[in-house]
Design a protein around this motif. Structure first.
Motif, short mmCIF file in Angstrom:
data_model
loop_
_atom_site.label_atom_id
_atom_site.label_comp_id
_atom_site.label_asym_id
_atom_site.label_seq_id
_atom_site.Cartn_x
_atom_site.Cartn_y
_atom_site.Cartn_z
N LYS A 93 68.56 66.53 60.93
CA LYS A 93 69.38 66.71 62.13
C LYS A 93 69.77 68.18 62.22
N ILE A 94 69.98 68.62 63.45
CA ILE A 94 70.34 70.01 63.70
C ILE A 94 71.82 70.10 64.03
N ILE A 95 72.49 71.01 63.37
CA ILE A 95 73.92 71.23 63.60
C ILE A 95 74.10 72.65 64.09
N ASN A 96 74.62 72.81 65.28
CA ASN A 96 74.85 74.14 65.84
C ASN A 96 76.15 74.72 65.30
N ILE A 97 76.10 76.00 64.93
CA ILE A 97 77.27 76.71 64.44
C ILE A 97 77.40 78.01 65.24
N PRO A 98 78.58 78.63 65.24
CA PRO A 98 78.77 79.85 66.06
C PRO A 98 78.12 81.08 65.42
N ALA A 99 76.78 81.12 65.48
CA ALA A 99 76.04 82.21 64.85
C ALA A 99 74.64 82.29 65.43
N LEU A 100 73.91 83.32 65.03
CA LEU A 100 72.51 83.48 65.41
C LEU A 100 71.66 82.33 64.87
N VAL A 101 72.09 81.75 63.76
CA VAL A 101 71.34 80.68 63.10
C VAL A 101 71.96 79.31 63.38
N SER A 102 71.18 78.28 63.06
CA SER A 102 71.67 76.90 63.10
C SER A 102 71.47 76.29 61.72
N ILE A 103 72.03 75.08 61.52
CA ILE A 103 71.84 74.35 60.27
C ILE A 103 70.88 73.19 60.53
N ILE A 104 69.86 73.08 59.71
CA ILE A 104 68.97 71.92 59.71
C ILE A 104 69.26 71.16 58.43
N GLU A 105 69.86 69.99 58.55
CA GLU A 105 70.15 69.15 57.40
C GLU A 105 68.99 68.17 57.23
N ALA A 106 68.22 68.35 56.14
CA ALA A 106 67.00 67.59 55.94
C ALA A 106 67.12 66.66 54.75
N TYR A 107 66.55 65.45 54.89
CA TYR A 107 66.69 64.42 53.86
C TYR A 107 65.31 64.05 53.33
N PRO A 108 65.17 63.90 52.00
CA PRO A 108 63.85 63.63 51.41
C PRO A 108 63.32 62.26 51.75
N ASP A 109 62.00 62.17 51.95
CA ASP A 109 61.36 60.87 52.18
C ASP A 109 61.43 60.06 50.88
N ALA A 110 61.47 58.77 51.02
CA ALA A 110 61.54 57.88 49.85
C ALA A 110 60.23 57.93 49.08
N ARG A 136 66.32 61.33 45.39
CA ARG A 136 65.76 60.71 46.61
C ARG A 136 66.86 60.08 47.47
N GLU A 137 67.90 59.56 46.81
CA GLU A 137 69.01 58.97 47.56
C GLU A 137 70.18 59.95 47.56
N ASN A 138 70.70 60.22 48.74
CA ASN A 138 71.85 61.10 48.96
C ASN A 138 71.56 62.58 48.70
N GLY A 139 70.33 62.92 48.38
CA GLY A 139 69.97 64.32 48.25
C GLY A 139 69.70 64.93 49.62
N LYS A 140 69.89 66.22 49.73
CA LYS A 140 69.61 66.87 51.01
C LYS A 140 69.38 68.36 50.81
N VAL A 141 68.68 68.93 51.77
CA VAL A 141 68.47 70.37 51.81
C VAL A 141 69.14 70.90 53.08
N ILE A 142 70.00 71.88 52.91
CA ILE A 142 70.72 72.49 54.03
C ILE A 142 70.01 73.80 54.36
N ILE A 143 69.26 73.79 55.43
CA ILE A 143 68.46 74.95 55.84
C ILE A 143 69.22 75.71 56.92
N VAL A 144 69.42 76.99 56.70
CA VAL A 144 70.13 77.83 57.67
C VAL A 144 69.14 78.84 58.22
N GLU A 145 68.75 78.65 59.48
CA GLU A 145 67.70 79.47 60.08
C GLU A 145 67.87 79.55 61.59
N ILE A 146 67.17 80.49 62.18
CA ILE A 146 67.06 80.57 63.65
C ILE A 146 66.16 79.45 64.14
N ILE A 147 66.53 78.84 65.24
CA ILE A 147 65.65 77.90 65.93
C ILE A 147 65.35 78.49 67.30
#
Length: 354
Positions: free
Chosen positions: A337-354, A279-290
């Motif tokens: 948060k959304i992080i743009n990268i030089p690709a068709l996809v972007s990164i969505i860095e998602a953090y779990p609710d407490a 729950r603390e410091n965990g994250k999911v790095i989602i790489v997808e089209i937005i």
């Protein structure tokens, strides 16, 4: 004057329909170029080749190449700017050259789309398109209507299709991985154990571990997928089902997986992701089209084409940020948060609710 403008608009409209009506021929010509390895022939000839030189390399010694047919295909591909043609300085036969586009058709390049072209043109992948309007009327999946099973079921029981599919996906992974590593440099620093959910044959996680050797990598996918995966230093392959459970880890990366599934299925996957990370410091790095409905970026139009590919081949879809927010919240990830990268996809860095 108004009448002339109306007639011109009507003619333009007719021309547009003609263009869309036969736009599939662009794909067929492109696929032919990949199957005949035309870009590779030009590349191996020093970057320029005459039609006769291309034809002689296509010939397998048992048949003679139809050079007239080849010329007609090349004429269209030159018009589409896949190749260029220039008269030589010595007055000989015209020379065909590669462009930035045709360099993506080289089979042995680290950055190639050739396997994806071959995958998408295969009859197994083309057949579902004939059922799209039927799906609108009745619901269901076009792929299943065409073949009697879902795409994942066919891959699990047909080794040839499984290889075709894995090769197509793997080729995109190489250059998207490069974009992830260049655009998300700080994101991996604090991770000790990283699970790639739906990681295929392990291309992405192996490259991450290579650049960040402090990370212990896990490639997690269906058993028939990981059974064909090569060994990589620092990477373990684990077979399983993300709908049932995901191995416990510090963080998860999930690239081009969620777009294959509907909202309810995505929420189930994300809930399993949440269970697997702290729950603390965990994250999911989602790489997808937005999807950006009014976007004018270099890849924005491609996202809408990909959305219909998802519609034809499985129950998934491409999503806008608002649609991503909805399933993230449903899966227990209200903050992202959304992080743009030089690709068709972007990164969505998602953090779990407490």
């Amino acid at each position: 004057m108004e009448r002339i403008e109306l007639d011109e608009a009507k003619l333009q409209g007719q021309a547009e329909i003609w263009r869309y009506l036969y736009s599939f021929t662009d794909f067929i010509a492109l696929t032919s170029a990949v199957q005949l390895r035309i870009a590779d022939i030009i590349h191996s000839n020093g970057g320029a080749a005459t039609l006769s030189q291309i034809a002689s390399c296509i010939s397998d010694g048992h048949t003679s190449t139809d050079i007239t047919a080849l010329a007609r295909i090349m004429r269209l591909l030159v018009r589409r700017k896949i190749f260029t043609i220039h008269p030589p300085s010595d007055g000989g036969d015209p020379l065909y050259n590669l462009t930035h586009s045709s360099r993506w058709l080289l089979h042995d390049s680290e950055q190639t789309l050739a396997p994806l072209v071959l995958m998408e043109n295969h009859p197994w992948q083309m057949a579902p398109w004939h059922y799209v309007s039927q799906c609108v009327k009745e619901g269901g999946t076009a792929f299943k209507k065409a073949h009697g099973c879902e795409i994942w079921d066919l891959a699990s029981r047909d080794p040839d299709f499984n290889k075709l599919f894995n090769d197509g996906v793997a080729c995109t992974s190489k250059f998207i991985t490069s974009a992830i590593l260049s655009g998300y440099k700080q994101g991996f620093n604090s991770i000790g154990l990283l699970v790639d959910v739906g990681g295929g044959t392990g291309g992405l996680i192996s490259e991450i571990v290579k650049v960040y050797p402090h990370i212990k990598g896990v490639n997690f996918d269906l058993p028939h997928v990981v059974s064909t995966a090569p060994a990589y230093n620092g990477v373990s392959h684990i077979g399983g089902d993300m709908f049932h459970a995901i191995p416990n880890t510090d963080a998860i990366i999930i690239k081009w997986v969620l777009h294959n599934w509907n909202d309810e299925e995505c929420i189930k996957i994300l809930r399993n992701c949440k269970k697997a990370i702290p729950r603390e410091n965990g994250k999911v790095i989602i790489v997808e089209i937005i999807l950006k409905e009014d976007g004018s970026g270099v890849f924005d139009d491609i996202g809408f084409l990909m959305d219909l590919v998802m519609f034809a081949h499985n129950s998934g879809k491409e999503r806008t940020e608002a649609e991503w927010k909805k399933i993230l919240e449903g899966g227990g990830f209200s903050h992202y948060k959304i992080i743009n990268i030089p690709a068709l996809v972007s990164i969505i860095e998602a953090y779990p609710d407490a």
